[in-house]
Scaffold this active site. Structure first.
Site, PDB file in Angstrom:
ATOM      1  N   HIS A  93       0.824  -1.218   0.000  1.00  0.00           N
ATOM      2  CA  HIS A  93       0.000   0.000   0.000  1.00  0.00           C
ATOM      3  C   HIS A  93       0.856   1.265   0.000  1.00  0.00           C
ATOM      4  O   HIS A  93       0.379   2.340  -0.373  1.00  0.00           O
ATOM      5  CB  HIS A  93      -0.957   0.000   1.197  1.00  0.00           C
ATOM      6  CG  HIS A  93      -0.345   0.398   2.500  1.00  0.00           C
ATOM      7  ND1 HIS A  93       0.175  -0.510   3.399  1.00  0.00           N
ATOM      8  CD2 HIS A  93      -0.154   1.610   3.065  1.00  0.00           C
ATOM      9  CE1 HIS A  93       0.643   0.117   4.458  1.00  0.00           C
ATOM     10  NE2 HIS A  93       0.455   1.414   4.280  1.00  0.00           N
ATOM     11  N   ASP A 123      -0.202  -7.360   1.295  1.00  0.00           N
ATOM     12  CA  ASP A 123       0.368  -6.033   1.558  1.00  0.00           C
ATOM     13  C   ASP A 123       1.892  -6.085   1.561  1.00  0.00           C
ATOM     14  O   ASP A 123       2.550  -5.464   2.395  1.00  0.00           O
ATOM     15  CB  ASP A 123      -0.140  -5.458   2.884  1.00  0.00           C
ATOM     16  CG  ASP A 123       0.118  -3.950   2.979  1.00  0.00           C
ATOM     17  OD1 ASP A 123       0.167  -3.288   1.926  1.00  0.00           O
ATOM     18  OD2 ASP A 123       0.286  -3.448   4.106  1.00  0.00           O
ATOM     19  N   SER A 203       5.592   2.125   9.162  1.00  0.00           N
ATOM     20  CA  SER A 203       4.956   1.018   8.446  1.00  0.00           C
ATOM     21  C   SER A 203       5.891   0.520   7.349  1.00  0.00           C
ATOM     22  O   SER A 203       6.512   1.300   6.629  1.00  0.00           O
ATOM     23  CB  SER A 203       3.637   1.496   7.832  1.00  0.00           C
ATOM     24  OG  SER A 203       2.933   0.419   7.237  1.00  0.00           O
TER      25      SER A 203
END
Length: 348
Positions: A93, A123, A203
């Site tokens: 993402h 992901d 992230s």
């Protein structure tokens, strides 16, 4: 002549105590007697060697910051170098649709980056740093991870100077299903849940076990909250190797839409769990194999299934062309169906 009396002052500077003491002195020239007393010096503060400190020092060079530009957005996240030639694991993402990516190393070096491939289903993405050989992270396994064990998260916090940071926590849960924030995204299955803080910019970084081995790639795809999540490194690494080899990931396809069985239906059918089929795609392996809406899948090729997420994970163990036995509960009857899996079409 009366000298200075009863004058006492203390001055402390750099660990030295200076005392000014007045005294009665018969001589015409009164004097101050200055006494110096060295205070016992405390040793300078030092960081003692510990496994966690050593872990942080080993891992920091293998964590990079990724700055991403796309047509409709810009952002930043983290990545984990897992090959010395510069291949980096990160979040799909974060880099999907990127028109330009640059990396910043823990030492502040800015590098050009090439996008290798993305897999939104897990992901997971791979990018490659341009340049020479790079320090790499030690990859572990999430197979033996247990709820309650201590873990550490490492990434590049957004807007914070000083390179990668480390936070700590525990594994809060396993096999979680996480719904990404993107409206059209499928749920992420079999995720590790942790209370180790994953702040903005971190992230795509590493979730580490107590030995400093990477057991997951962290993600904030599911949004904020008290918990964060990570894709198990076993899944992420397998996906990464496939992306490097072919540029894409082949996913097997069953061809159903569904959800976890609800509590009322489970009670009526005397089941502890299962994946409830909501609909069957026309022309799919599920249709050819005889699955129907309202079937509850409870066993997949001998593996017990208690949720839709577990079914998704079970599918990952098979290749297109494999034939599997699917045990379903239909009404009050159990039956086993033979289903031949195929590669998932791009329009599914």
């Amino acid at each position: 002549m009366v000298g200075i009396s009863a004058l006492i002052a203390g001055v402390v500077s750099a660990g030295v105590v200076v005392a000014l003491v007045g005294r009665r002195d018969p001589s015409p020239s009164s004097a101050l007697v200055v006494e110096r007393q060295l205070e016992r010096r405390r040793p300078a503060s030092t960081v003692s060697t510990s496994p966690v400190v050593d872990m942080a020092e080993r891992m920091r060079p293998a964590i990079v910051q990724l700055k991403v530009e796309a047509d409709d957005r810009s952002g930043a996240g983290s990545g984990v170098v897992f090959r010395s030639d510069g291949h980096v694991l990160t979040n799909a993402h974060l880099v999907k649709g990127a028109t330009a990516i640059t990396a910043v190393t823990s030492g502040g070096q800015v590098l050009a980056v090439r996008l290798v491939g993305v897999d939104p289903e897990t992901d997971t993405a791979v990018v490659k740093l341009e340049g020479g050989r790079f320090p790499v992270a030690t990859l572990g396994s999430a197979v033996d991870v247990r709820v309650g064990q201590t873990v550490y998260a490492m990434g590049f916090p957004l807007g914070a100077a000083g390179g990668p940071s480390m936070t700590g926590g525990i594994v809060s849960a396993l096999h979680r299903e996480v719904q990404p924030q993107a409206a059209d995204a499928d749920p992420l299955a079999d995720m590790i849940q942790t209370d180790a803080p994953i702040v903005a910019g971190s992230s795509g970084g590493a979730l580490l076990d107590g030995n400093g081995a990477v057991i997951g790639i962290t993600t904030t795809a599911g949004g904020g909250g008290s918990f964060a999540f990570a894709t198990a490194i076993d899944v992420a690494h397998s996906v990464a190797e496939e992306l490097i080899l072919t540029g894409r990931v082949v996913h097997t396809w069953l061809g159903i839409e569904g959800a976890d069985i609800d509590a009322t239906t489970a009670n009526d059918l005397d089941l502890e769990g299962g994946a409830m089929v909501a609909s069957v795609k026309p022309g799919s392996p599920a249709e050819s194999g005889g699955l129907a809406a309202r079937d509850v899948i409870v066993v997949f090729d001998g593996r017990r299934v208690q949720s839709m997420g577990e079914l998704v994970v079970a599918l990952r163990s098979f290749d297109p062309g494999d034939t599997v036995g699917v045990e379903v509960v239909r009404g009050s009857q159990r039956r086993t169906l033979a289903v031949t899996l195929v590669e998932r079409p791009t329009t599914s």
